[in-house]
Design a protein around this motif. Structure first.
Motif, PDB file in Angstrom:
ATOM      1  N   SER A 282       0.859  -1.237   0.190  1.00 51.09           N
ATOM      2  CA  SER A 282       0.001   0.013  -0.033  1.00 51.09           C
ATOM      3  C   SER A 282       0.491   1.113  -0.278  1.00 51.09           C
ATOM      4  O   SER A 282       0.633   2.134  -0.050  1.00 51.09           O
ATOM      5  CB  SER A 282      -1.265  -0.033   1.004  1.00 51.09           C
ATOM      6  OG  SER A 282       0.020   0.527   2.375  1.00 51.09           O
ATOM      7  N   THR A 283       1.873   0.568   0.100  1.00 48.50           N
ATOM      8  CA  THR A 283       3.308   2.071  -0.275  1.00 48.50           C
ATOM      9  C   THR A 283       4.394   1.584  -0.743  1.00 48.50           C
ATOM     10  O   THR A 283       4.184   1.203  -1.286  1.00 48.50           O
ATOM     11  CB  THR A 283       3.417   2.682   1.250  1.00 48.50           C
ATOM     12  OG1 THR A 283       4.211   1.598   1.945  1.00 48.50           O
ATOM     13  CG2 THR A 283       2.492   3.068   2.116  1.00 48.50           C
ATOM     14  N   GLU A 284       5.033   2.825  -1.326  1.00 43.34           N
ATOM     15  CA  GLU A 284       6.741   2.930  -1.757  1.00 43.34           C
ATOM     16  C   GLU A 284       7.204   2.314  -1.428  1.00 43.34           C
ATOM     17  O   GLU A 284       7.821   0.531  -1.359  1.00 43.34           O
ATOM     18  CB  GLU A 284       7.234   3.437  -2.373  1.00 43.34           C
ATOM     19  CG  GLU A 284       7.430   3.623  -3.575  1.00 43.34           C
ATOM     20  CD  GLU A 284       7.513   5.432  -3.898  1.00 43.34           C
ATOM     21  OE1 GLU A 284       9.415   5.392  -4.567  1.00 43.34           O
ATOM     22  OE2 GLU A 284       7.018   6.019  -4.416  1.00 43.34           O
TER      23      GLU A 284
ATOM     24  N   LEU B 203       2.182   2.311 -12.345  1.00 46.08           N
ATOM     25  CA  LEU B 203       1.615   2.945 -11.534  1.00 46.08           C
ATOM     26  C   LEU B 203       2.182   4.185 -11.441  1.00 46.08           C
ATOM     27  O   LEU B 203       1.203   5.110 -11.325  1.00 46.08           O
ATOM     28  CB  LEU B 203       2.488   2.203  -9.723  1.00 46.08           C
ATOM     29  CG  LEU B 203       1.644   1.268  -9.653  1.00 46.08           C
ATOM     30  CD1 LEU B 203       1.991   0.581  -7.984  1.00 46.08           C
ATOM     31  CD2 LEU B 203       0.110   1.507 -10.238  1.00 46.08           C
TER      32      LEU B 203
ATOM     33  N   ALA C 285      -0.964   6.629 -12.077  1.00 46.37           N
ATOM     34  CA  ALA C 285      -1.690   7.780 -12.210  1.00 46.37           C
ATOM     35  C   ALA C 285      -0.891   9.338 -12.325  1.00 46.37           C
ATOM     36  O   ALA C 285      -1.704  10.229 -12.545  1.00 46.37           O
ATOM     37  CB  ALA C 285       0.028   8.166 -10.911  1.00 46.37           C
TER      38      ALA C 285
ATOM     39  N   THR D 227      -2.481  -7.184 -10.259  1.00 49.14           N
ATOM     40  CA  THR D 227      -2.554  -5.985 -10.848  1.00 49.14           C
ATOM     41  C   THR D 227      -4.278  -6.214 -10.856  1.00 49.14           C
ATOM     42  O   THR D 227      -5.305  -5.131 -10.459  1.00 49.14           O
ATOM     43  CB  THR D 227      -2.380  -5.463 -12.240  1.00 49.14           C
ATOM     44  OG1 THR D 227      -0.716  -5.719 -11.544  1.00 49.14           O
ATOM     45  CG2 THR D 227      -2.559  -4.278 -11.896  1.00 49.14           C
TER      46      THR D 227
ATOM     47  N   LEU E  58      -6.690  -4.789  -7.504  1.00 44.01           N
ATOM     48  CA  LEU E  58      -6.077  -3.778  -7.355  1.00 44.01           C
ATOM     49  C   LEU E  58      -7.523  -3.092  -8.374  1.00 44.01           C
ATOM     50  O   LEU E  58      -8.097  -2.062  -8.201  1.00 44.01           O
ATOM     51  CB  LEU E  58      -4.258  -2.672  -8.330  1.00 44.01           C
ATOM     52  CG  LEU E  58      -3.579  -3.277  -7.737  1.00 44.01           C
ATOM     53  CD1 LEU E  58      -2.091  -2.018  -7.996  1.00 44.01           C
ATOM     54  CD2 LEU E  58      -2.873  -2.837  -5.796  1.00 44.01           C
TER      55      LEU E  58
ATOM     56  N   LYS F 180      -6.298   3.697 -11.057  1.00 48.85           N
ATOM     57  CA  LYS F 180      -6.009   5.034 -10.432  1.00 48.85           C
ATOM     58  C   LYS F 180      -7.202   5.665  -9.085  1.00 48.85           C
ATOM     59  O   LYS F 180      -6.396   6.109  -8.180  1.00 48.85           O
ATOM     60  CB  LYS F 180      -6.446   5.641 -11.367  1.00 48.85           C
ATOM     61  CG  LYS F 180      -5.851   7.353 -11.299  1.00 48.85           C
ATOM     62  CD  LYS F 180      -6.716   8.216 -12.658  1.00 48.85           C
ATOM     63  CE  LYS F 180      -6.160   9.780 -13.032  1.00 48.85           C
ATOM     64  NZ  LYS F 180      -4.904  10.212 -12.830  1.00 48.85           N
TER      65      LYS F 180
ATOM     66  N   TYR G 225      -8.043   3.430  -7.354  1.00 50.06           N
ATOM     67  CA  TYR G 225      -7.496   2.507  -5.987  1.00 50.06           C
ATOM     68  C   TYR G 225      -6.556   3.060  -5.351  1.00 50.06           C
ATOM     69  O   TYR G 225      -6.170   3.390  -3.771  1.00 50.06           O
ATOM     70  CB  TYR G 225      -6.959   1.254  -6.289  1.00 50.06           C
ATOM     71  CG  TYR G 225      -6.618   0.486  -5.751  1.00 50.06           C
ATOM     72  CD1 TYR G 225      -7.371  -1.015  -5.361  1.00 50.06           C
ATOM     73  CD2 TYR G 225      -5.026   0.135  -4.868  1.00 50.06           C
ATOM     74  CE1 TYR G 225      -6.799  -1.527  -3.984  1.00 50.06           C
ATOM     75  CE2 TYR G 225      -4.648  -1.158  -3.958  1.00 50.06           C
ATOM     76  CZ  TYR G 225      -5.773  -1.687  -3.358  1.00 50.06           C
ATOM     77  OH  TYR G 225      -5.251  -2.625  -1.708  1.00 50.06           O
ATOM     78  N   SER G 226      -5.226   3.701  -6.440  1.00 55.49           N
ATOM     79  CA  SER G 226      -4.440   4.808  -5.626  1.00 55.49           C
ATOM     80  C   SER G 226      -4.536   5.872  -5.055  1.00 55.49           C
ATOM     81  O   SER G 226      -3.887   6.579  -3.654  1.00 55.49           O
ATOM     82  CB  SER G 226      -3.385   5.498  -6.746  1.00 55.49           C
ATOM     83  OG  SER G 226      -2.697   3.763  -6.649  1.00 55.49           O
ATOM     84  N   GLU G 227      -6.106   6.612  -5.681  1.00 53.27           N
ATOM     85  CA  GLU G 227      -6.560   7.751  -5.397  1.00 53.27           C
ATOM     86  C   GLU G 227      -7.359   7.892  -3.174  1.00 53.27           C
ATOM     87  O   GLU G 227      -6.472   8.395  -2.562  1.00 53.27           O
ATOM     88  CB  GLU G 227      -7.371   8.288  -6.088  1.00 53.27           C
ATOM     89  CG  GLU G 227      -6.374   9.405  -6.869  1.00 53.27           C
ATOM     90  CD  GLU G 227      -7.799   9.658  -8.099  1.00 53.27           C
ATOM     91  OE1 GLU G 227      -8.807   9.544  -8.145  1.00 53.27           O
ATOM     92  OE2 GLU G 227      -7.197  10.444  -9.113  1.00 53.27           O
TER      93      GLU G 227
END
Length: 319
Positions: free
Chosen positions: A108-110, A131, A135, A172, A176, A197, A199-201
């Motif tokens: 969930s993080t880099e 990713l 983004a 993915t 994701l 996107k 998911y990431s936001e």
């Protein structure tokens, strides 16, 4: 749930709403069953819950568990209608994916991505590039496409462009982008990119995971929108059996219940009320498991999601 949301939003916008439900509780299939004794009744289980399960009132069991994306449409709707003032939310502690007999945390993080044993070192670099591309992707700005046509290029080709391996494609697509099957691979990539996107936001909002869950179960959502409807003059009737949908000249004009007819200009209902007008197109199998221990390899998370991609278990759809 959909009907409660619609009755809430329509009431806010000045429509006259009568909401009838044959059940004695709000939300139909999206209800949370409490106390635990009611769950036993609902599924005709013999006896009562054992004492080791504690007080029946401490349980809320969702019939159809669903997570809310922190940046998704439903959360935006809850904020817009201010239904959030009736609800408390928790962030889900982690999302996990099944691979080769074990479960792994979806990074969930880099930092988590770099430490994750889901991918090899070079794969991680390629995945990171992918990713970053997602983004920056903006469907209204062709400069961000990098030679991909969102309406024509398939997702399979996008994965190829970034040279991603099967395992990464699996998690993915299923963990994701949250697809249940692999059909999306041969469809235009725009929707998949937008899903990743989102998911990431959503992840960026609260950090631990992109998912929120109402503290006392999903049954809170339909009740929140029902309350909104009532505040704006909507009328609610529970325990109201529907005898007939009254049709004149091929148009719905009302609903008959307990000998009376409530007339209307428009009727919204779920398919079970009009079984002669719908066709079954698929089936979902749900299982409610009550475990007496934490799940292995989840770091004893209080709440989590585990996704099993179809390829890992030779199925036609994920679990």
């Amino acid at each position: 749930l959909q009907e409660c949301i619609l009755s809430g939003i329509m009431s806010v916008n000045g429509k006259k709403v009568l909401h009838m439900d044959r059940n004695s509780y709000y939300g139909g299939e999206s209800a949370s069953i409490t106390p635990l004794e009611d769950l036993y009744k609902r599924f005709n289980l013999p006896g009562t819950p054992p004492e080791s399960m504690g007080r029946g009132r401490d349980w809320n069991v969702d019939l159809i568990p669903k997570f809310l994306m922190a940046n998704g449409q439903l959360v935006k709707m809850l904020l817009y209608t201010e239904v959030t003032r009736y609800l408390d939310f928790k962030v889900i502690e982690g999302s996990f994916v099944y691979k080769g007999g074990k479960i792994y945390k979806v990074p969930s993080t880099e930092a988590e991505a770099l430490a994750s044993s889901l991918m090899g070192l070079f794969e991680k670099r390629r995945f990171r590039k992918f990713l970053v591309y997602v983004a920056n992707f903006d469907e209204n700005d062709p400069r961000t496409f990098e030679g991909v046509d969102p309406k024509k290029t398939t997702m399979r080709d996008v994965y190829k462009k970034f040279d991603l391996g099967q395992d990464v494609i699996d998690f993915t697509g299923h963990a994701l982008a949250l697809y249940r099957t692999d059909d999306y691979l041969d469809q235009p990539c725009q929707e998949t990119i937008n899903r990743i996107k989102l998911y990431s936001e959503s992840l960026a909002r609260y950090g631990k995971s992109p998912y929120l869950y109402p503290l006392y179960g999903l049954g809170e959502l339909p009740q929140g929108f029902a309350r909104l409807s009532a505040i704006y003059g909507g009328t609610y009737m529970l325990n109201k059996p529907i005898e007939e949908i009254v049709i004149e000249n091929g148009k719905v004009v009302g609903v008959k219940s307990e000998g009376e007819v409530a007339r209307c200009k428009q009727l919204i209902c779920d398919p079970s009320y009009v079984s002669d007008r719908v066709t079954k197109v698929g089936q979902v199998i749900r299982v409610i498991c009550i475990l007496s221990h934490p799940i292995k390899n989840t770091n004893d998370a209080n709440s989590c999601q585990i996704i099993i991609p179809q390829n890992q278990v030779n199925r036609k759809s994920g679990v």
